[in-house]
Design a protein around this motif. Sequence first.
Motif, PDB file in Angstrom:
ATOM      1  N   UNK A 332       0.383  -1.296   0.228  1.00 43.76           N
ATOM      2  CA  UNK A 332       0.157  -0.283   0.432  1.00 43.76           C
ATOM      3  C   UNK A 332       0.989   1.284  -0.028  1.00 43.76           C
ATOM      4  N   UNK A 333       2.461   0.818  -0.037  1.00 42.33           N
ATOM      5  CA  UNK A 333       3.275   2.276   0.316  1.00 42.33           C
ATOM      6  C   UNK A 333       3.217   3.133  -0.972  1.00 42.33           C
ATOM      7  N   UNK A 334       3.556   3.850  -1.156  1.00 40.41           N
ATOM      8  CA  UNK A 334       4.606   4.410  -2.318  1.00 40.41           C
ATOM      9  C   UNK A 334       6.095   4.738  -2.457  1.00 40.41           C
ATOM     10  N   UNK A 335       6.426   4.211  -1.580  1.00 41.86           N
ATOM     11  CA  UNK A 335       7.848   5.027  -1.584  1.00 41.86           C
ATOM     12  C   UNK A 335       7.824   3.232  -0.586  1.00 41.86           C
ATOM     13  N   UNK A 336       8.449   2.326  -1.348  1.00 40.37           N
ATOM     14  CA  UNK A 336       8.258   1.310  -0.515  1.00 40.37           C
ATOM     15  C   UNK A 336       9.112   0.112  -0.581  1.00 40.37           C
ATOM     16  N   UNK A 337       9.504  -0.387   0.732  1.00 37.95           N
ATOM     17  CA  UNK A 337      10.913  -1.157   0.623  1.00 37.95           C
ATOM     18  C   UNK A 337       9.836  -2.773   0.843  1.00 37.95           C
TER      19      UNK A 337
END
Length: 464
Positions: A332-337
């Motif tokens: 769900x995160x834009x700046x994924x890791x």
Amino acid sequence: MGERVNFTAGRVKAFQCPAGASQAFLWDTGAPGLALRVTPKAARAYVFQSRFGGQTLRITIGTPRTWTIDQARERARELQRQIDEGRDPRAVKAETVQADLAQRRQERAEALTVAEAWAVYMAEGKPRRKDAWKPRYRADLEKAAAPGGEKRKRGSGLTKPGHLAPLMPMRLAAIDGDVVRDWYASEAKRAPIQAARAVAMLSGFLAWCGTRKEFRDLVDRDCARASELGDVLPQKRRRTDALAIDQLQPWFAGTDKLASAVARAYLQALVLTGARREEMAAVRWADVDFRWKTLRLADKVGDTRTIPLTPYLADLIGSLPRAKLVSGKSNPFVFASATSKSGRITEPRSPHEALLEAAGIPHVSIHGLRRTFALLGEAAGAPAGAIAQVMGHRPSAVAEGYKPRSVDALRPYLGQIENFILDKAGVVFVPAEPGGNVVKIDSLEPKASGQAAARATRRVAVRS
């Protein structure tokens, strides 16, 4: 009143309740009002009987198994003395019981440890005027009180105790100014800045204890305040690190050389919005509205705040891939890791420090990028109130507090700031025409000193 005899052990033991009677009394001649009461089932008890306030008063003293005759006589005389003094023995006993209970409660309270009160604090405490702590600060509180000795999540070895850990086994009532000073002096040898932060956490905890009726009489809520420890706490230095205008071009060029597109977009987004590092890191795809061009951020001051999604930032975010979690579900995160447990970027310092070193720029912290936005916003000519609202600052004046701007009202100002930053960074950005391509022209070479800007450029089709 019945038969009176001089009490002896034999007479007390031999006295029986007559058949058919509900109880029988044997009165003592050695003490006024003392009697032995016996029931049909041979239950025995010493009792005292007298008159108080015009009414008959009867009080049970105890059984012959636990009271000797002499003890029962002394207790009867004591009760009679109370009546002679105008005191109701029943009220005196109730006062004694309450005093004893209070004493025991006080002893239990004074034995309460900091750890026991801290557990209640973590379960029920919260900042003033807010519903709950931010997750990151809560994690910091837990870490500060942790005893350590657990296996590290990264690397080898065991975790160290948190700075508040030495206080946890201590009695809460024992925490005073001297204890705090000695504790801080010890912890400051390990990490003075983090120890000073732990003092602030302790001060907040003690202040909270002062609001709770079960704790307020046990704590000195002021003993950990900075004003009380000003001579030992490190002096607060206001950080001023930020990118200078002349450093924008090599800095933006350096972000393009990063191996991670996510790190590149994340760092540029901080400069273009002035968001706090955790606010931007926590952005989800559901928070990005490309149609209405808005971006929702989890705000430190309030719950959330919504800012305009400017053209370059929209393109920057839109160019990122929609990542997958290990489970196969969409991240769900834009700046994924892919490496962090949370699924989002958590530690941007390493790529940023590498960028600064490669570009020859002196150290600028991640928070310094937030300051960069504020300074460049002023240089771009945007109103201070608009800059503060985009950054999530409280209004700096009463007037600003009464005129919060809508997203549409903020849009031209944030667009003005973005254009100013891109111009100084040597980035020429051509927004997409309806149905067309977005074209971005980046300057990769810094301007030659003392010469006209001979820019090496490249043209990249970013997104359709």
